[in-house]
Write an enzyme that holds these catalytic residues in place. Structure first.
Site, short mmCIF file in Angstrom:
data_model
loop_
_atom_site.label_atom_id
_atom_site.label_comp_id
_atom_site.label_asym_id
_atom_site.label_seq_id
_atom_site.Cartn_x
_atom_site.Cartn_y
_atom_site.Cartn_z
N TYR A 65 4.59 6.95 14.85
CA TYR A 65 5.37 7.49 13.71
C TYR A 65 5.29 9.02 13.73
CZ TYR A 65 6.46 8.61 8.82
OH TYR A 65 6.98 9.15 7.67
N GLU B 12 -8.60 10.70 7.08
CA GLU B 12 -8.09 11.07 8.41
C GLU B 12 -6.77 10.36 8.73
OE1 GLU B 12 -9.07 13.24 10.58
OE2 GLU B 12 -7.92 12.59 12.34
N GLY C 67 0.00 1.42 -0.51
CA GLY C 67 -0.51 2.80 -0.39
C GLY C 67 -1.26 3.20 -1.65
N TYR D 106 2.74 11.87 -2.21
CA TYR D 106 1.48 12.52 -2.57
C TYR D 106 1.65 13.44 -3.78
CZ TYR D 106 0.20 11.03 2.16
OH TYR D 106 -0.05 10.29 3.30
C1 LIG Z 1 2.79 6.88 3.09
C2 LIG Z 1 2.47 5.40 3.04
C3 LIG Z 1 1.02 5.17 3.45
C4 LIG Z 1 2.66 4.91 1.60
O1 LIG Z 1 2.32 3.54 1.56
P1 LIG Z 1 3.22 2.51 0.73
O2 LIG Z 1 2.50 1.21 0.68
O3 LIG Z 1 4.58 2.50 1.26
O4 LIG Z 1 3.18 3.22 -0.71
P2 LIG Z 1 3.44 2.55 -2.11
O5 LIG Z 1 4.22 1.29 -1.99
O6 LIG Z 1 2.14 2.49 -2.86
O7 LIG Z 1 4.44 3.59 -2.73
C5 LIG Z 1 4.07 4.88 -3.12
C6 LIG Z 1 5.30 5.59 -3.65
O8 LIG Z 1 6.13 6.00 -2.57
C7 LIG Z 1 7.39 5.34 -2.64
N1 LIG Z 1 7.74 4.88 -1.30
C8 LIG Z 1 6.91 4.37 -0.40
N2 LIG Z 1 7.57 4.10 0.72
C9 LIG Z 1 8.84 4.42 0.52
C10 LIG Z 1 10.00 4.36 1.31
N3 LIG Z 1 9.97 3.87 2.56
N4 LIG Z 1 11.14 4.81 0.79
C11 LIG Z 1 11.16 5.28 -0.47
N5 LIG Z 1 10.09 5.38 -1.27
C12 LIG Z 1 8.95 4.93 -0.78
C13 LIG Z 1 7.21 4.19 -3.57
O9 LIG Z 1 8.38 3.83 -4.24
C14 LIG Z 1 6.17 4.73 -4.52
O10 LIG Z 1 6.74 5.57 -5.48
P3 LIG Z 1 6.30 5.48 -7.02
O11 LIG Z 1 4.87 5.97 -7.09
O12 LIG Z 1 7.26 6.37 -7.70
O13 LIG Z 1 6.41 4.04 -7.39
C15 LIG Z 1 3.40 4.58 3.95
O14 LIG Z 1 4.73 4.79 3.52
C16 LIG Z 1 3.29 4.90 5.42
O15 LIG Z 1 2.45 4.33 6.12
N6 LIG Z 1 4.14 5.80 5.92
C17 LIG Z 1 4.22 6.11 7.33
C18 LIG Z 1 2.95 6.74 7.84
C19 LIG Z 1 2.55 7.96 7.06
O16 LIG Z 1 3.34 8.83 6.74
N7 LIG Z 1 1.23 8.02 6.78
C20 LIG Z 1 0.66 9.10 6.09
C21 LIG Z 1 0.31 10.18 7.05
S1 LIG Z 1 -0.40 11.60 6.23
#
Ligand SMILES: CC(C)(COP(=O)(O)OP(=O)(O)OC[C@H]1O[C@@H](n2cnc3c(N)ncnc32)[C@H](O)[C@@H]1OP(=O)(O)O)[C@@H](O)C(=O)NCCC(=O)NCCS
Length: 169
Positions: free
Chosen positions: A27, A89, A103, A137
């Site tokens: 990613y 990390e 998340g 975040y």
């Molecule tokens: C960032 C990440 C860990 C968040 O995990 P997640 O399980 O999707 O998060 P949640 O479901 O708890 O959602 C958190 C918020 O982000 C939003 N969100 C998460 N994924 C989204 C997506 N694909 N599109 C739109 N909004 C999104 C949710 O709606 C939520 O918003 P809210 O607080 O207003 O309800 C995950 O999206 C991920 O793994 N992303 C790719 C890798 C990455 O970027 N890792 C972090 C590196 S620093």
């Protein structure tokens, strides 16, 4: 909504952890940068625990399914606060399982551990182009960007080069 559970990782999770590390590096557009192996993870997470991990699986603790998320963290120390800190990390949720609150549930677990350890801070780095995660975040967690700070790094050769500064007694 599917069932899932989050728990501390154990040595039986090393392959799942490595697969999720590779997925996150992919990613982040650098899959070839992952040099970790199951053996290195086993040694450095469980034998001498330099870092700790939370994993999420589908299903229940008694009947787990697929490994779907990872948070890998360790503790640091801040002289300004005089207290330990938590450094996150890696955080990764597999694409099919995103936006279901995993998340945020992982952050809730991390917050609980940070409070148990009296941490003054929870820090992590995010790539500048990763705007979906930055939005999450800032908007959902209320995290503040550390824009005044610049990360610095020495890699293996750089560390080895430090020998040349050793005092000759
Ligand atoms: C960032 C990440 C860990 C968040 O995990 P997640 O399980 O999707 O998060 P949640 O479901 O708890 O959602 C958190 C918020 O982000 C939003 N969100 C998460 N994924 C989204 C997506 N694909 N599109 C739109 N909004 C999104 C949710 O709606 C939520 O918003 P809210 O607080 O207003 O309800 C995950 O999206 C991920 O793994 N992303 C790719 C890798 C990455 O970027 N890792 C972090 C590196 S620093």
């Amino acid at each position: 909504m599917f069932q899932y559970h989050i728990r501390p990782a154990n040595p039986g999770d090393v392959q799942v952890i490595l697969d999720l590390i590779v997925d996150l590096a992919t990613y982040e557009k650098e899959p070839e940068s992952v040099k970790a192996t199951p053996e290195l993870l086993r040694r450095n997470l469980f034998e001498t625990p330099y870092a700790h991990a939370l994993v999420a699986y589908t299903g229940t603790a008694d009947a787990p399914g697929e490994g779907i998320a990872l948070a890998l963290y360790f503790f640091n120390y801040s002289t300004w606060t005089g207290r330990p800190g938590m450094y996150l990390e890696d955080l990764y949720v597999k694409p099919d399982y995103r936006a279901h609150g995993i998340g945020k549930a992982i952050f809730a677990e991390l917050g609980k551990i940070a409070q148990e350890k009296d941490c003054a801070r929870l820090d992590w780095a995010v790539l500048k182009w990763n705007t979906p995660s930055i939005d999450f975040y800032e908007r959902s967690l209320g995290a503040k960007p550390m824009s005044e700070w610049m990360g610095m790094r020495l890699e293996e050769q750089g560390i080895d080069n430090l020998k040349k500064f050793a005092r000759k007694l």
